[in-house]
Scaffold this active site. Structure first.
Site, PDB file in Angstrom:
ATOM      1  CG  HIS A   9      -0.225   0.041   2.528  1.00 49.54           C
ATOM      2  ND1 HIS A   9       0.356   1.183   3.036  1.00 49.54           N
ATOM      3  CD2 HIS A   9       0.014  -0.934   3.421  1.00 49.54           C
ATOM      4  CE1 HIS A   9       0.919   0.911   4.204  1.00 49.54           C
ATOM      5  NE2 HIS A   9       0.738  -0.378   4.461  1.00 49.54           N
ATOM      6  CD  GLU A  79       2.094  -6.020   7.905  1.00 50.25           C
ATOM      7  OE1 GLU A  79       2.353  -7.219   7.694  1.00 50.25           O
ATOM      8  OE2 GLU A  79       2.775  -5.092   7.430  1.00 50.25           O
TER       9      GLU A  79
END
Length: 187
Positions: A9, A79
């Protein structure tokens, strides 16, 4: 053979400051938005038969700004869960809890173990390899992308310390002759 593209990202306030961010759902900074848009000329969504994203806003926004609207959200790309270290920098963790702390060796209290992270990212590898598509792409995160690459190549997770992932970077996994391989990293 499927090529697997990995995209971390774009920048968030916490990636900029070095704070560990797993379940905290931050949006991109203006610079992160620009980083994601800069991926557009490098990626043609029509070339990808499988498009996956972490459920976190920062990954989904990166996918959208890069031109990908038809992605499948999978929890397996989220994550590494940093547990009690969520929102802390490595320097803060070392000062407050463990002077020699490194995620790859010491783990996190109240978060995921390395084996748990490996198990879910191995599922992503299996999904991609069995998809039958020429190209797949995953929009995800720093540590999770490292683990995904290590699972792809069947390397021990402690090697992750040697593969930093920059925000909005593009990496490509595939094969080199008969071996699973990293073809590009942080390009």
């Amino acid at each position: 053979m499927t090529l697997l593209y990995l995209v971390r990202h774009g920048q968030t306030e916490w990636s900029k400051s070095g704070q560990h961010t797993s379940f905290t759902d931050l949006d991109l900074t203006p610079e992160g938005e620009e980083q994601a848009r800069a991926l557009r000329p490098r990626l043609d969504p029509s070339e990808f038969g499988l498009v996956l994203s972490s459920p976190r806003l920062r990954a989904r926004r990166t996918a959208e700004l890069a031109g990908f609207s038809n992605y499948v959200v999978t929890d397996d790309l989220q994550e590494w869960n940093y547990g009690e270290y969520e929102g802390k920098t490595s320097a803060e963790i070392r000062a407050e809890h463990h002077p020699g702390w490194r995620l790859w060796f010491n783990g996190v209290p109240g978060g995921e173990t390395a084996d748990e992270v490996r198990q879910r990212l191995t599922r992503v590898v299996r999904l991609v390899r069995s998809s039958g598509v020429d190209k797949a792409i995953c929009f995800g995160h720093g540590h999770a992308s490292r683990v995904l690459a290590l699972c792809w190549m069947d390397f021990p997770l402690i090697f992750g310390q040697a593969f930093p992932v920059e925000t909005a970077s593009l990496s490509i996994l595939g094969r080199e002759k008969e071996s699973w391989a990293m073809l590009r990293w942080n390009s």
